[in-house]
Scaffold this motif. Structure first.
Motif, PDB file in Angstrom:
ATOM      1  N   TYR A   8      26.798  -3.161   8.429  1.00 20.94           N
ATOM      2  CA  TYR A   8      25.434  -3.592   8.108  1.00 20.94           C
ATOM      3  C   TYR A   8      24.454  -3.163   9.190  1.00 20.94           C
ATOM      4  O   TYR A   8      23.290  -2.822   8.915  1.00 20.94           O
ATOM      5  CB  TYR A   8      25.390  -5.106   7.888  1.00 20.94           C
ATOM      6  N   LEU A   9      24.896  -3.151  10.459  1.00 21.49           N
ATOM      7  CA  LEU A   9      24.021  -2.701  11.535  1.00 21.49           C
ATOM      8  C   LEU A   9      23.721  -1.204  11.398  1.00 21.49           C
ATOM      9  O   LEU A   9      22.594  -0.759  11.620  1.00 21.49           O
ATOM     10  CB  LEU A   9      24.667  -2.971  12.896  1.00 21.49           C
ATOM     11  N   PHE A  10      24.737  -0.437  11.032  1.00 23.58           N
ATOM     12  CA  PHE A  10      24.538   1.000  10.849  1.00 23.58           C
ATOM     13  C   PHE A  10      23.563   1.269   9.695  1.00 23.58           C
ATOM     14  O   PHE A  10      22.688   2.140   9.801  1.00 23.58           O
ATOM     15  CB  PHE A  10      25.876   1.691  10.578  1.00 23.58           C
ATOM     16  N   VAL A  11      23.699   0.502   8.613  1.00 25.46           N
ATOM     17  CA  VAL A  11      22.803   0.679   7.466  1.00 25.46           C
ATOM     18  C   VAL A  11      21.366   0.327   7.844  1.00 25.46           C
ATOM     19  O   VAL A  11      20.412   1.071   7.539  1.00 25.46           O
ATOM     20  CB  VAL A  11      23.281  -0.168   6.272  1.00 25.46           C
ATOM     21  N   VAL A  12      21.187  -0.811   8.523  1.00 27.79           N
ATOM     22  CA  VAL A  12      19.839  -1.220   8.958  1.00 27.79           C
ATOM     23  C   VAL A  12      19.265  -0.184   9.913  1.00 27.79           C
ATOM     24  O   VAL A  12      18.084   0.199   9.826  1.00 27.79           O
ATOM     25  CB  VAL A  12      19.882  -2.616   9.608  1.00 27.79           C
ATOM     26  N   GLY A  13      20.090   0.298  10.852  1.00 26.13           N
ATOM     27  CA  GLY A  13      19.636   1.325  11.782  1.00 26.13           C
ATOM     28  C   GLY A  13      19.218   2.601  11.074  1.00 26.13           C
ATOM     29  O   GLY A  13      18.237   3.249  11.447  1.00 26.13           O
ATOM     30  N   THR A  14      19.957   2.976  10.025  1.00 26.43           N
ATOM     31  CA  THR A  14      19.625   4.174   9.267  1.00 26.43           C
ATOM     32  C   THR A  14      18.265   4.043   8.599  1.00 26.43           C
ATOM     33  O   THR A  14      17.423   4.960   8.661  1.00 26.43           O
ATOM     34  CB  THR A  14      20.702   4.444   8.195  1.00 26.43           C
ATOM     35  N   VAL A  15      18.022   2.909   7.961  1.00 28.63           N
ATOM     36  CA  VAL A  15      16.760   2.687   7.249  1.00 28.63           C
ATOM     37  C   VAL A  15      15.581   2.739   8.212  1.00 28.63           C
ATOM     38  O   VAL A  15      14.579   3.439   7.977  1.00 28.63           O
ATOM     39  CB  VAL A  15      16.791   1.341   6.506  1.00 28.63           C
ATOM     40  N   PHE A  16      15.688   2.032   9.329  1.00 31.26           N
ATOM     41  CA  PHE A  16      14.547   1.949  10.236  1.00 31.26           C
ATOM     42  C   PHE A  16      14.413   3.194  11.112  1.00 31.26           C
ATOM     43  O   PHE A  16      13.305   3.493  11.578  1.00 31.26           O
ATOM     44  CB  PHE A  16      14.636   0.678  11.081  1.00 31.26           C
ATOM     45  N   ALA A  17      15.501   3.941  11.329  1.00 34.64           N
ATOM     46  CA  ALA A  17      15.377   5.219  12.026  1.00 34.64           C
ATOM     47  C   ALA A  17      14.590   6.208  11.170  1.00 34.64           C
ATOM     48  O   ALA A  17      13.776   6.989  11.686  1.00 34.64           O
ATOM     49  CB  ALA A  17      16.757   5.778  12.349  1.00 34.64           C
ATOM     50  N   PHE A  18      14.812   6.166   9.861  1.00 34.47           N
ATOM     51  CA  PHE A  18      14.033   7.027   8.969  1.00 34.47           C
ATOM     52  C   PHE A  18      12.568   6.600   8.959  1.00 34.47           C
ATOM     53  O   PHE A  18      11.670   7.453   8.969  1.00 34.47           O
ATOM     54  CB  PHE A  18      14.597   6.977   7.552  1.00 34.47           C
ATOM     55  N   LEU A  19      12.320   5.299   8.965  1.00 34.00           N
ATOM     56  CA  LEU A  19      10.942   4.805   9.029  1.00 34.00           C
ATOM     57  C   LEU A  19      10.282   5.226  10.338  1.00 34.00           C
ATOM     58  O   LEU A  19       9.095   5.570  10.364  1.00 34.00           O
ATOM     59  CB  LEU A  19      10.918   3.285   8.878  1.00 34.00           C
ATOM     60  N   ASP A  20      11.051   5.210  11.432  1.00 31.33           N
ATOM     61  CA  ASP A  20      10.529   5.650  12.724  1.00 31.33           C
ATOM     62  C   ASP A  20      10.151   7.127  12.658  1.00 31.33           C
ATOM     63  O   ASP A  20       9.079   7.529  13.137  1.00 31.33           O
ATOM     64  CB  ASP A  20      11.580   5.407  13.811  1.00 31.33           C
ATOM     65  N   ALA A  21      11.034   7.949  12.061  1.00 33.95           N
ATOM     66  CA  ALA A  21      10.738   9.379  11.910  1.00 33.95           C
ATOM     67  C   ALA A  21       9.514   9.583  11.021  1.00 33.95           C
ATOM     68  O   ALA A  21       8.671  10.446  11.296  1.00 33.95           O
ATOM     69  CB  ALA A  21      11.957  10.100  11.322  1.00 33.95           C
ATOM     70  N   TRP A  22       9.410   8.806   9.957  1.00 30.67           N
ATOM     71  CA  TRP A  22       8.239   8.892   9.063  1.00 30.67           C
ATOM     72  C   TRP A  22       6.957   8.617   9.851  1.00 30.67           C
ATOM     73  O   TRP A  22       5.954   9.320   9.697  1.00 30.67           O
ATOM     74  CB  TRP A  22       8.399   7.879   7.931  1.00 30.67           C
ATOM     75  N   ASN A  23       6.992   7.622  10.704  1.00 29.94           N
ATOM     76  CA  ASN A  23       5.806   7.278  11.493  1.00 29.94           C
ATOM     77  C   ASN A  23       5.501   8.318  12.560  1.00 29.94           C
ATOM     78  O   ASN A  23       4.330   8.541  12.890  1.00 29.94           O
ATOM     79  CB  ASN A  23       5.998   5.908  12.142  1.00 29.94           C
ATOM     80  N   ILE A  24       6.536   8.939  13.118  1.00 28.21           N
ATOM     81  CA  ILE A  24       6.284  10.019  14.077  1.00 28.21           C
ATOM     82  C   ILE A  24       5.531  11.146  13.392  1.00 28.21           C
ATOM     83  O   ILE A  24       4.601  11.742  13.952  1.00 28.21           O
ATOM     84  CB  ILE A  24       7.615  10.513  14.682  1.00 28.21           C
ATOM     85  N   GLY A  25       5.917  11.455  12.149  1.00 30.73           N
ATOM     86  CA  GLY A  25       5.187  12.473  11.400  1.00 30.73           C
ATOM     87  C   GLY A  25       3.775  12.048  11.065  1.00 30.73           C
ATOM     88  O   GLY A  25       2.823  12.817  11.233  1.00 30.73           O
ATOM     89  N   ALA A  26       3.616  10.828  10.611  1.00 28.92           N
ATOM     90  CA  ALA A  26       2.298  10.339  10.183  1.00 28.92           C
ATOM     91  C   ALA A  26       1.372  10.071  11.357  1.00 28.92           C
ATOM     92  O   ALA A  26       0.145  10.120  11.208  1.00 28.92           O
ATOM     93  CB  ALA A  26       2.466   9.056   9.361  1.00 28.92           C
ATOM     94  N   ASN A  27       1.921   9.793  12.530  1.00 27.15           N
ATOM     95  CA  ASN A  27       1.094   9.430  13.682  1.00 27.15           C
ATOM     96  C   ASN A  27       1.089  10.522  14.744  1.00 27.15           C
ATOM     97  O   ASN A  27       0.055  11.094  15.058  1.00 27.15           O
ATOM     98  CB  ASN A  27       1.605   8.111  14.277  1.00 27.15           C
ATOM     99  N   ASP A  28       2.260  10.841  15.271  1.00 26.50           N
ATOM    100  CA  ASP A  28       2.338  11.744  16.417  1.00 26.50           C
ATOM    101  C   ASP A  28       2.055  13.192  16.028  1.00 26.50           C
ATOM    102  O   ASP A  28       1.305  13.896  16.703  1.00 26.50           O
ATOM    103  CB  ASP A  28       3.724  11.628  17.051  1.00 26.50           C
ATOM    104  N   VAL A  29       2.669  13.671  14.954  1.00 22.28           N
ATOM    105  CA  VAL A  29       2.463  15.060  14.543  1.00 22.28           C
ATOM    106  C   VAL A  29       1.042  15.266  14.037  1.00 22.28           C
ATOM    107  O   VAL A  29       0.425  16.311  14.275  1.00 22.28           O
ATOM    108  CB  VAL A  29       3.477  15.458  13.450  1.00 22.28           C
TER     109      VAL A  29
END
Length: 565
Positions: A8-29
């Motif tokens: 369950y920790l790996f699944v939660v980490g996967t979901v929020f790591a993708f959200l983190d990457a999404w935000n890096i694109g929407a904000n940082d890039v």
């Protein structure tokens, strides 16, 4: 998997790591391309296409195959050697906190440092698990070693990055301004300097690729690298003078409307072309009005005089009616067709909306409204206008600089999203800490992070671009090129000196520095600058509170006791 009980920790980490990457694109890039789009050097859709290709190819092609377990070295991971699952939990909390804060910042239009957001998450779980003394606030040692690691680097970054970038960018623009823009016949002066600009820019591009780079290996000695940098710049400058300058001369000076980009390869033979025939009646010209839609001082003065002579209700109506005219954009999505939701035309419209909504935006024309917008017309009217034909020369340089910065960003900053996730994955798979404090990064994780960044940029990058564009100061290609080159030079110098800088802070400082070159502090929206700085201040404590709260609740939560009967 060794730690299958923590799936369950790996699944939660996967979901929020993708959200983190999404935000890096929407904000940082997004902030890397804000100046190019706001300057109208490139259309927003074209910018997004180039950015998506460069970010993804940088992340997957040359992205780091190993990632520091904790990139900023602010928590000693060896303290978790006996309980690696606790570190796995901590990294999940850090990613959750970082992604949630970045989602909030992106929504309200705050350009923030994604590195500092993740650092806050690490600090939060570190305090919850190890206490305040478990955090490395200041690196022991002397000199640059003190400032390039530990939490102190965040506070120094607030000063170092924007100040250095502002100085470099304003210097570049002042040279451009007095050597080209305010001179008699600025287009001809600019044509003579185009090879020099391309040579310098190409040299800086090579510096970025060699010194900031990615996972690729540079087999050059310290003595050979400067030679390669200089020779590459000179070679690019010579090619520009031979092939590109004649094309620009025919297009701008002679207004040869028949030339296309592929004619560049003809080089000096273009100078032998005959007279230019009259253009067709519907020909719009290659050089656009880069100041279109931005009020001049005459517009503002006329509007103010009319407002003073009418009552308040009529004034409001007049202000709306006499706002600077803008051409209507052709929407990619178009109006919603009539019919039931399940009909073919309506379903196709929903499909277009899902794919193109994020890029079907008028970023350059978005001046007023929103948080901390101020009086955009008054601010833009105070800024100097230059010959559009001279500005056109700098649009190519600006796109080249932005594309290179996007590639190196993908190669380096993808680790903000996938570094913690790689640690989570390796602990879950192996049941131990990564060896040498470096987690292996499989290619599928790089693809995972690259896709998240591209989707974030494509779907929501426009929100940050609006705030970093004309909302701070008036943009044009010459200004935007100076901002991006000054920011790139700051990143390069900081990389060589191991100084803590953020690309977001660099481009903001460069924007303010170039804006001040107008000679009037009122050409800058200081409300927006203050709003952006406030976002930097709250980034680290906000993500630290979220991460620390999650970690503390989980570690100290009551549990059922095993009772024997």
């Amino acid at each position: 998997m060794v730690l299958s009980q923590f799936n369950y920790l790996f699944v939660v980490g996967t979901v929020f790591a993708f959200l983190d990457a999404w935000n890096i694109g929407a904000n940082d890039v997004a902030n890397a391309w804000a100046t190019s789009v706001a300057s109208r050097s490139i259309e927003y859709l074209h910018a997004m296409c180039i950015a998506a290709v460069m970010e993804f190819s940088g992340a997957v092609g040359v992205g780091a195959r190993v990632a520091d377990t904790i990139r900023t070295k602010i928590v000693d991971t060896q303290q978790f050697a006996d309980s690696p699952a606790v570190l796995m939990l901590g990294m999940v909390c850090a990613v959750v906190a970082s992604s949630l804060y970045l989602t909030f910042a992106t929504k309200v239009g705050l350009p923030v440092s994604t590195t500092h957001s993740l650092m806050g998450g690490v600090i939060g779980f570190g305090i919850a698990a190890l206490g305040v003394n478990g955090i490395q606030w200041v690196q022991p040692g002397t000199g640059l070693q003190v400032v390039n690691s530990g939490v102190v680097q965040v506070f120094l970054g607030w000063i170092i990055a924007p100040v250095l970038a502002g100085v470099f960018a304003s210097t570049i623009f002042l040279i451009t301004k007095y050597a080209v823009l305010v001179r008699n016949n600025p287009v001809l002066k600019g044509l003579f300097l185009v090879p020099v600009y391309f040579s310098v820019t190409a040299s800086l591009v090579v510096m970025l690729l060699v010194w900031k780079g990615g996972s690729y290996e540079v087999n050059l000695t310290d003595a050979q690298i400067p030679v390669v940098i200089v020779l590459t710049g000179l070679g690019f400058g010579v090619l520009t003078a031979i092939f590109f300058v004649p094309w620009l001369y025919r297009v701008i000076i002679k207004e040869d409307w028949q030339l296309r980009f592929w004619h560049i390869c003809q080089g000096p033979f273009l100078l032998r072309r005959g007279p230019v025939p009259p253009p067709p009646s519907d020909h719009k010209g290659r050089v656009r009005d880069y100041y279109e839609g931005h009020a001049t001082q005459e517009d503002v003065d006329a509007r103010r005089a009319d407002l003073e002579s009418r009552d308040s209700q009529n004034s409001i109506t007049l202000a709306k009616e006499e706002a600077p005219a803008r051409k209507e954009r052709k929407s990619l999505v178009g109006p919603k067709p009539e019919g039931k939701w399940y009909e073919g035309d309506v379903l196709f419209w929903y499909l277009k909306l899902a794919i193109f909504h994020g890029v079907d935006q008028d970023v350059a024309g978005h001046q007023g409204g929103g948080l901390a917008s101020g009086n955009m017309d008054e601010m833009h009217a105070r800024a100097a206008r230059y010959d559009n034909r001279a500005e056109y020369l700098y649009s190519f340089l600006q796109i080249m600089t932005a594309a290179t910065a996007s590639f190196t960003h993908g190669a380096n900053d993808v680790s903000n999203a996938i570094g913690p996730y790689a640690t989570i994955y390796q602990i879950w798979r192996d049941g131990r800490l990564p060896l040498n404090d470096e987690a292996e990064v499989p290619v599928w994780i790089l693809i995972f992070g690259g896709i998240g960044i591209v989707i974030g940029l494509w779907t929501y990058g426009y929100n940050i671009m609006r705030n970093l564009g004309n909302k701070i100061t008036l943009h044009s290609p010459s200004r935007g090129f100076s901002m991006e080159l000054g920011s790139a030079f700051t990143v390069i110098m900081a990389t060589r000196l191991s100084l803590p800088v953020s690309t977001t802070q660099c481009i903001t400082g460069a924007t303010v520095g170039v804006g001040l070159c107008n000679g009037d502090w009122r050409t800058i929206n200081w409300k927006m600058v203050g709003w952006i700085y406030a976002g930097w201040f709250i980034t680290l404590p906000s993500s630290a509170l979220i991460s620390g709260g999650l970690m503390g609740f989980i570690l100290n939560a009551p549990r059922w006791l095993n009772m024997s009967t």
